[in-house]
Write an enzyme that holds these catalytic residues in place. Structure first.
Site, PDB file in Angstrom:
ATOM      1  N   GLU A  98     -89.880  46.142 -54.825  1.00 17.13           N
ATOM      2  CA  GLU A  98     -91.195  46.708 -54.536  1.00 17.13           C
ATOM      3  C   GLU A  98     -92.161  46.682 -55.717  1.00 17.13           C
ATOM      4  OE1 GLU A  98     -92.563  47.710 -51.875  1.00 17.13           O
ATOM      5  OE2 GLU A  98     -90.950  47.940 -50.416  1.00 17.13           O
ATOM      6  N   SER A 357     -54.795  95.849 -30.009  1.00 12.85           N
ATOM      7  CA  SER A 357     -53.990  96.707 -30.896  1.00 12.85           C
ATOM      8  C   SER A 357     -54.301  96.527 -32.371  1.00 12.85           C
ATOM      9  CB  SER A 357     -52.496  96.413 -30.665  1.00 12.85           C
ATOM     10  OG  SER A 357     -52.123  96.735 -29.342  1.00 12.85           O
TER      11      SER A 357
END
Length: 715
Positions: A98, A357
């Site tokens: 680029e 329980s």
């Protein structure tokens, strides 16, 4: 004459020197004005960074690994990233492709501008662009129409951007905002959604693909246009070969690799916790949790594997906590947040359920604290009535005289209720409240009652893990921590260290769940203390366990609260608890061989029942608790239970329903909706094949004419 000429020359020279000084002063003034104007314009029109404030929210583990991202407010996946978090090879390719002079120009590349201008003048059309990476970054921050005027503004803005940010920071902005097709923006989002990995670990082919995509993100999307994507990638690879970044062999290999076949889903690790924390702090840009990603993935894999053993609509939740700082290291809210068939969006870590329980150890702990009992105290398991409340054991049997140790290990109901009757339900609820655990009472209850001993109250998995982590830490509870920046909460004494030691000493001798030794392939067992629980109607199966370092809670059930046939904590949840402990790092040193209880604390009474002080040898329930055995001799339907919702549909057919009763005198008569069944009257089990779905009433009558009924719903 000479003197006059000399004076005239000096005068001219002084005049020329003054003129130069004035011109220099004027130039400096103009320069100052220009700089002031530039500074003023910079202040009036600072770099537009609004898009950088609209990023995806990231939820990370304790080490910064991404667990789950959330889309930005505009629906884009825009994940922040820095150059340090990107593969250097990708950065090298990006700059080479680029903007080769990116690291030395000041935002605008004059050589590229001259080249582009010459080509345009010579051919009358644009042959190559002059946009630098900085100018492209400006365009990403401030999108404009592609005109000459826009290009000039981009050049000015690029110079401005270079004045404000370093090259690395500019690259970071570009890598965060670059388009990659659809609603993917930034190299991190693209890498995760296309390759399923962070951009720090890209191959050359993957890096080239991500260099090519922003040039024409919709045209070369690999999930939409694989042929165009492959061509664009290979064009980048060819340029890299020309630039000397790839040799011929590497080019041949990488250019032949396939492109990603589609787009992946967003990462969804610890999804329920991520969603919970984001809702609690919607303004946060990033949330660092206490989760350990490797453990979390192991727990999620375990849950997914065991999910296949459950019926449709049932799911699993697991919570793993490190005891020393109460940080949550593993959090599975269900088997899948997107699985609507199993109510996946519901976070079962925070869902209020019946604990069965699992509260009994705390009743015993407070009884040890109050010197009502000792682990070797004799207790009586026989029919009792507490006002209008007549509890029964899970199996409807009574065991006579047992020690407190045996009563807790066998999870007997009557001894636990008798102890709570002595302690007081309000006191138990008060102790829990101080620890940050609020019991959710049934709608009709104004205050806690004795049924809370057997699960007649609502709690969450988070509540139970908080309480059991307190047992592991000598009876001292603390709030659980979910975020790395969350300060430790205040500690609270739930019970004395001695009472916690007694409870742990009992629970660590619980036998492992069925088939545990076979399932572990002979590996050395981790020493844990644990308790299981099963709520009424088998709706909730629990197993909560701990060792010296960790506490883990497991819940299995149906989020809709409907009946789960025969599912109990010991069979459904306890094996998962042990498998979860297997995923933890193995203990080292002396701790590897030490039980959770450790050495007996000062004050512990290590004695048989006969050696105890007389007051601790036998526990006597309140005199009003005793009731006649004849009151419990009638039949009791153990399956199905009243109010149950039973799934019997299997494809196009309906399966038979097993019936089971305890108590009562044989022979038995079974009725369904008032009609007798053809069964064997001398057996306590029967089977019925329904002729349809819907509400059904099951009744059993014993020899003495006593009956028991259950109204159920068959679906």
């Amino acid at each position: 004459m000479r003197l006059r000429m000399k004076r005239e020359g000096d005068r001219i020279q002084r005049g020329a020197g003054g003129s130069r000084r004035r011109r220099l002063a004027l130039a400096l003034l103009l320069l100052g004005i220009a700089l002031a104007a530039v500074a003023g314009l910079d202040r009036l029109f600072p770099p537009e960074l609004g898009r950088l404030r609209n990023l995806s929210v990231l939820v990370e583990d304790s080490n910064g690994q991404l667990l789950r991202p959330f889309a930005a407010a505009d629906g884009a996946w825009r994940l922040p990233v820095t150059v340090q978090a990107v593969d250097p090879r990708f950065l090298q390719m990006l700059v080479a492709y680029e903007d080769r002079r990116f690291h030395w120009h000041a935002g605008v590349d004059p050589l590229a501008v001259l080249r582009a201008a010459w080509q345009w003048a010579r051919t009358g059309s644009v042959v190559s662009g002059a946009s630098t990476l900085t100018m492209q970054t400006v365009r990403l921050l401030e999108p404009r129409p592609r005109t000459l005027q826009s290009k000039l503004i981009e050049m000015l803005r690029a110079v401005q951007l270079e004045a404000h940010f370093s090259k690395s920071e500019i690259l970071g902005i570009y890598l965060t905002l670059a388009p990659y097709g659809g609603n993917l923006e930034g190299v991190r989002a693209a890498s995760l959604f296309y390759f399923g990995k962070e951009p720090l670990h890209l191959t050359d082919a993957e890096a080239a693909m991500l260099v090519a995509l922003p040039q024409s993100p919709e045209r070369v999307r690999p999930d939409r246009n694989p042929v165009a994507a492959r061509e664009a990638r290979n064009h980048v690879l060819a340029r890299m070969e020309d630039a000397g970044l790839l040799d011929a062999a590497a080019f041949a290999e990488t250019s032949g690799e396939p492109v990603p076949p589609g787009r992946r889903e967003a990462p969804m690790v610890a999804a329920h916790l991520a969603d919970r924390l984001r809702r609690a702090d919607p303004a946060a840009a990033a949330i660092r949790t206490t989760i350990e990603a490797s453990l979390q993935r192991g727990l999620e894999a375990l849950v997914a594997r065991r999910q296949s053993e459950l019926e449709n609509g049932a799911t699993i939740a697991i919570l793993a906590v490190h005891n020393s700082d109460r940080t949550v290291r593993g959090y599975v809210g269900s088997t899948g947040i997107l699985d609507s068939g199993r109510y996946g969006p519901i976070d079962m870590v925070t869902a209020v359920r019946s604990p069965g329980s699992t509260l009994k150890p705390f009743i015993y702990g407070l009884a040890f604290d109050g010197l009502f009992i000792h682990p070797e105290t004799i207790m009586v398991d026989r029919p009792m009535r507490f006002g209008d409340y007549a509890p029964r054991n899970f199996d409807n049997r009574f065991h006579g005289e047992v020690t407190a140790r045996e009563a807790l290990q066998m999870s007997l109901n009557l001894p636990a209720v008798a102890l709570l009757d002595r302690i007081g339900p309000l006191e138990l609820a008060r102790r829990f409240g101080l620890s940050g655990v609020a019991l959710r009472l049934p709608a009709a209850a104004e205050q806690p009652g004795l049924p809370i001993a057997l699960g007649g109250v609502g709690v969450t998995l988070q509540d139970l893990v908080t309480l059991y982590a307190g047992l592991a830490n000598g009876g001292v509870t603390m709030p659980l921590r979910f975020r790395a920046d969350q300060e430790a909460g205040d500690s609270q004494v739930l019970m004395s260290p001695l009472a916690a030691w007694y409870v742990t000493h009992i629970l660590e001798d619980m036998p492992p769940p069925p088939n545990r030794l076979i399932a572990s392939d002979g590996r050395r067992q981790r020493q844990i203390a644990y308790k299981t629980g099963t709520s009424y109607g088998f709706r909730d199966a629990w197993a909560i366990g701990y060792d010296r370092d960790w506490t883990i809670g497991v819940w299995v059930g149906r989020p809709d609260g409907s009946f789960s046939p025969g599912r109990m904590g010991r069979d459904a949840a306890a094996p998962l608890l042990y498998e979860a402990f297997d995923l933890l790092p193995p203990p080292t040193g002396a701790a590897a061989l030490m039980k959770p209880s450790g050495a007996a604390p000062v004050g512990a009474i290590l004695a048989s029942n006969s050696e105890l002080p007389p007051a601790l040898r036998r526990f006597q329930p309140a005199a009003s608790a005793w009731r006649s055995p004849s009151a419990v001799q009638g039949p009791n339907l153990t399956f199905p239970q009243d109010g149950a919702v039973v799934e019997l549909r299997s494809g196009d057919r309906i399966e038979s329903l097993p019936l089971e009763v305890t108590g009562g005198e044989l022979p038995l008569i079974w009725l369904v909706n008032g009609r007798p069944l053809s069964t064997q009257p001398w057996r306590r089990q029967a089977e019925w094949l329904p002729d349809g779905l819907g509400e059904t009433r099951i009744t059993v009558i014993d020899k003495a004419g006593r009956s028991a009924s259950a109204e159920i719903w068959i679906q």
